[in-house]
Scaffold this motif. Structure first.
Motif, PDB file in Angstrom:
ATOM      1  N   VAL A   8     -82.250  -3.886  27.048  1.00 42.54           N
ATOM      2  CA  VAL A   8     -80.935  -4.188  27.609  1.00 42.54           C
ATOM      3  C   VAL A   8     -81.066  -5.075  28.847  1.00 42.54           C
ATOM      4  CG1 VAL A   8     -78.952  -3.198  28.822  1.00 42.54           C
ATOM      5  CG2 VAL A   8     -79.753  -2.166  26.694  1.00 42.54           C
ATOM      6  N   LEU A   9     -82.026  -4.762  29.702  1.00 43.59           N
ATOM      7  CA  LEU A   9     -82.202  -5.555  30.912  1.00 43.59           C
ATOM      8  C   LEU A   9     -82.702  -6.965  30.582  1.00 43.59           C
ATOM      9  CD1 LEU A   9     -83.659  -2.963  33.439  1.00 43.59           C
ATOM     10  CD2 LEU A   9     -81.291  -3.699  33.104  1.00 43.59           C
ATOM     11  N   GLY A  10     -83.508  -7.104  29.543  1.00 40.67           N
ATOM     12  CA  GLY A  10     -83.911  -8.433  29.092  1.00 40.67           C
ATOM     13  C   GLY A  10     -82.715  -9.235  28.608  1.00 40.67           C
ATOM     14  N   LEU A  11     -81.806  -8.562  27.882  1.00 40.20           N
ATOM     15  CA  LEU A  11     -80.583  -9.201  27.404  1.00 40.20           C
ATOM     16  C   LEU A  11     -79.705  -9.637  28.578  1.00 40.20           C
ATOM     17  CD1 LEU A  11     -78.573  -9.912  25.124  1.00 40.20           C
ATOM     18  CD2 LEU A  11     -77.747  -7.556  25.259  1.00 40.20           C
ATOM     19  N   VAL A  12     -79.540  -8.752  29.544  1.00 38.93           N
ATOM     20  CA  VAL A  12     -78.728  -9.056  30.729  1.00 38.93           C
ATOM     21  C   VAL A  12     -79.320 -10.247  31.483  1.00 38.93           C
ATOM     22  CG1 VAL A  12     -77.985  -8.193  32.985  1.00 38.93           C
ATOM     23  CG2 VAL A  12     -77.827  -6.731  30.969  1.00 38.93           C
ATOM     24  N   GLU A  52     -87.159 -18.825  32.300  1.00 38.49           N
ATOM     25  CA  GLU A  52     -87.721 -20.096  32.753  1.00 38.49           C
ATOM     26  C   GLU A  52     -88.528 -20.778  31.652  1.00 38.49           C
ATOM     27  OE1 GLU A  52     -86.568 -21.515  35.416  1.00 38.49           O
ATOM     28  OE2 GLU A  52     -85.409 -19.655  35.439  1.00 38.49           O
ATOM     29  N   LEU A  53     -89.116 -19.995  30.747  1.00 40.26           N
ATOM     30  CA  LEU A  53     -89.774 -20.591  29.582  1.00 40.26           C
ATOM     31  C   LEU A  53     -88.737 -21.295  28.717  1.00 40.26           C
ATOM     32  CD1 LEU A  53     -92.302 -21.016  27.874  1.00 40.26           C
ATOM     33  CD2 LEU A  53     -91.870 -18.785  26.794  1.00 40.26           C
ATOM     34  N   ALA A  54     -87.537 -20.719  28.658  1.00 40.04           N
ATOM     35  CA  ALA A  54     -86.448 -21.346  27.923  1.00 40.04           C
ATOM     36  C   ALA A  54     -86.106 -22.709  28.538  1.00 40.04           C
ATOM     37  CB  ALA A  54     -85.212 -20.444  27.930  1.00 40.04           C
ATOM     38  N   VAL A  55     -86.126 -22.801  29.874  1.00 37.83           N
ATOM     39  CA  VAL A  55     -85.877 -24.074  30.552  1.00 37.83           C
ATOM     40  C   VAL A  55     -86.964 -25.083  30.200  1.00 37.83           C
ATOM     41  CG1 VAL A  55     -85.744 -25.229  32.798  1.00 37.83           C
ATOM     42  CG2 VAL A  55     -84.626 -23.025  32.465  1.00 37.83           C
ATOM     43  N   PHE A 230     -85.890 -14.766  27.036  1.00 37.29           N
ATOM     44  CA  PHE A 230     -86.155 -16.144  26.607  1.00 37.29           C
ATOM     45  C   PHE A 230     -85.169 -16.585  25.535  1.00 37.29           C
ATOM     46  CE2 PHE A 230     -88.146 -18.458  23.051  1.00 37.29           C
ATOM     47  CZ  PHE A 230     -88.204 -19.727  23.632  1.00 37.29           C
ATOM     48  N   VAL A 231     -85.018 -15.803  24.491  1.00 38.69           N
ATOM     49  CA  VAL A 231     -84.156 -16.189  23.364  1.00 38.69           C
ATOM     50  C   VAL A 231     -82.706 -16.344  23.820  1.00 38.69           C
ATOM     51  CG1 VAL A 231     -83.237 -15.458  21.136  1.00 38.69           C
ATOM     52  CG2 VAL A 231     -85.663 -15.111  21.658  1.00 38.69           C
ATOM     53  N   GLY A 233     -81.608 -16.639  26.917  1.00 41.84           N
ATOM     54  CA  GLY A 233     -81.518 -17.656  27.957  1.00 41.84           C
ATOM     55  C   GLY A 233     -81.443 -19.055  27.389  1.00 41.84           C
ATOM     56  N   TYR A 234     -82.194 -19.330  26.333  1.00 39.93           N
ATOM     57  CA  TYR A 234     -82.181 -20.657  25.708  1.00 39.93           C
ATOM     58  C   TYR A 234     -80.778 -20.989  25.201  1.00 39.93           C
ATOM     59  CZ  TYR A 234     -83.771 -24.621  22.903  1.00 39.93           C
ATOM     60  OH  TYR A 234     -83.942 -25.884  22.374  1.00 39.93           O
ATOM     61  N   ALA A 235     -80.151 -20.014  24.543  1.00 36.42           N
ATOM     62  CA  ALA A 235     -78.797 -20.234  24.032  1.00 36.42           C
ATOM     63  C   ALA A 235     -77.806 -20.427  25.178  1.00 36.42           C
ATOM     64  CB  ALA A 235     -78.369 -19.059  23.155  1.00 36.42           C
ATOM     65  N   THR A 236     -78.027 -19.720  26.276  1.00 38.07           N
ATOM     66  CA  THR A 236     -77.116 -19.811  27.422  1.00 38.07           C
ATOM     67  C   THR A 236     -77.181 -21.189  28.071  1.00 38.07           C
ATOM     68  OG1 THR A 236     -77.416 -17.433  27.838  1.00 38.07           O
ATOM     69  CG2 THR A 236     -76.461 -18.747  29.610  1.00 38.07           C
ATOM     70  N   ILE A 237     -78.374 -21.782  28.146  1.00 39.66           N
ATOM     71  CA  ILE A 237     -78.512 -23.129  28.725  1.00 39.66           C
ATOM     72  C   ILE A 237     -77.654 -24.126  27.956  1.00 39.66           C
ATOM     73  CG2 ILE A 237     -80.075 -25.064  29.117  1.00 39.66           C
ATOM     74  CD1 ILE A 237     -82.334 -23.034  29.460  1.00 39.66           C
ATOM     75  N   ALA A 238     -77.796 -24.126  26.640  1.00 39.27           N
ATOM     76  CA  ALA A 238     -77.055 -25.071  25.806  1.00 39.27           C
ATOM     77  C   ALA A 238     -75.551 -24.882  25.981  1.00 39.27           C
ATOM     78  CB  ALA A 238     -77.453 -24.890  24.342  1.00 39.27           C
ATOM     79  N   TRP A 239     -75.116 -23.618  26.030  1.00 40.88           N
ATOM     80  CA  TRP A 239     -73.682 -23.344  26.180  1.00 40.88           C
ATOM     81  C   TRP A 239     -73.173 -23.800  27.537  1.00 40.88           C
ATOM     82  CZ3 TRP A 239     -71.081 -20.321  29.748  1.00 40.88           C
ATOM     83  CH2 TRP A 239     -69.708 -20.153  29.493  1.00 40.88           C
ATOM     84  N   LEU A 240     -73.925 -23.501  28.609  1.00 39.71           N
ATOM     85  CA  LEU A 240     -73.456 -23.813  29.959  1.00 39.71           C
ATOM     86  C   LEU A 240     -73.323 -25.317  30.174  1.00 39.71           C
ATOM     87  CD1 LEU A 240     -72.637 -22.768  32.733  1.00 39.71           C
ATOM     88  CD2 LEU A 240     -75.043 -22.915  33.421  1.00 39.71           C
ATOM     89  N   LEU A 241     -74.287 -26.101  29.694  1.00 40.12           N
ATOM     90  CA  LEU A 241     -74.215 -27.547  29.877  1.00 40.12           C
ATOM     91  C   LEU A 241     -72.993 -28.140  29.170  1.00 40.12           C
ATOM     92  CD1 LEU A 241     -77.957 -28.604  29.572  1.00 40.12           C
ATOM     93  CD2 LEU A 241     -76.516 -28.622  31.625  1.00 40.12           C
TER      94      LEU A 241
END
Length: 275
Positions: A8-12, A52-55, A230-231, A233-241
């Motif tokens: 859960v904390l990884g998801l958050v 950060e690996l996602a970045v 990581f997983v 976070g990667y999706a969040t980067i694309a959405w935020l931009l």
């Protein structure tokens, strides 16, 4: 630490790292509210390695180009005139404040700075600052300057306090300096890489130390939480931009205000311990 808590904390972490709402505050609040204890600053720093690996992967081409320009520029006067060479130095310079303060203030960061009263206050205060920056910033520039890198680097160092938000601090500074939302967001992502990776690697021995008190994650749990971060976070980067190219930050401002006030309410009624 249980497996449910770790996942859960990884998801958050993955959901909140790149949004201007403070991932460290959310990990702290969720851990205390639903699992009855603080997962700790060290655990938070380590699972940030996943985001950060996602970045690194999302911006791999940009990062490779910047690194190449920087190395070539060390030996070529002509290469030093390129924007990529300057941007590479801006990332290095902007990373210095949080790196220095992170080492000097590590004891405070891991203890008193994690008080939830402090977190609630910073959520509200920096929501107001983000609102002002989003409304008052000219947003006319996409090209960074040395002044931008120093200002956003200093703002990033405030994220050592849960509730400030690393991305929120840097975005606020970038907007006040006249950068567009998308330019500020992209530099914010790049600026985080050196500091967050450094903090994560630096904190691994503390997470693996089994002699301390409080919740302790096993190595498999830590790896799993980092992978989830990581997983997501990667999706969040694309959405935020995509989001910031068309919308203001008002939704995040209101979210921070509501969360901060709700947290104050829970603390005031003794429904949630502050430490």
């Amino acid at each position: 630490m249980t497996w449910v808590q770790a996942l859960v904390l990884g998801l958050v972490q993955g959901l909140t790292e790149f949004l201007p709402i403070s991932s460290s505050a959310h990990v702290r609040i969720v851990s205390q509210l639903f699992f009855g204890g603080d997962a700790g600053a060290s655990f938070t720093a380590v699972i940030q390695l996943g985001t950060e690996l996602a970045v690194l992967i999302y911006f791999a081409k940009d990062i490779g180009r910047l690194l190449a320009a920087w190395f070539v520029g060390l030996f070529s006067a002509r290469a030093r005139q390129t924007s990529d060479y300057r941007l590479a130095w801006y990332v290095i310079i902007g990373s210095i404040p949080i790196s220095v303060l992170g080492v000097l203030l590590q004891d405070v960061i891991r203890t008193s700075a994690r008080n939830l009263w402090f977190t609630a206050t910073t959520l509200i205060v920096f929501a107001v600052l983000l609102a002002v920056a989003d409304r008052m910033g000219t947003q006319r520039r996409a090209e960074l300057t040395l002044r931008d890198s120093v200002g956003m680097g200093l703002a990033q160092s405030l994220a050592l306090i849960p509730g400030v938000s690393r991305s929120g601090g840097t975005l606020t500074a970038g907007l006040l300096l006249g950068l567009s939302r998308e330019a500020a967001a992209r530099y914010s992502f790049l600026l985080a890489i050196p500091a967050v990776f450094g903090a994560g690697v630096f904190s691994i021995p503390d997470v693996l130390d089994r002699t301390g008190g409080g919740m302790q994650a096993s190595v498999p749990q830590m790896i799993a939480a980092t992978a989830v971060a990581f997983v997501v976070g990667y999706a969040t980067i694309a959405w935020l931009l995509r989001y910031v190219s068309k919308h203001s930050y008002s939704a995040f401002v209101w979210y921070r205000l509501i969360l901060g006030l709700a947290l104050i309410g829970l603390l005031s009624m003794d429904l949630l311990p502050a430490t």
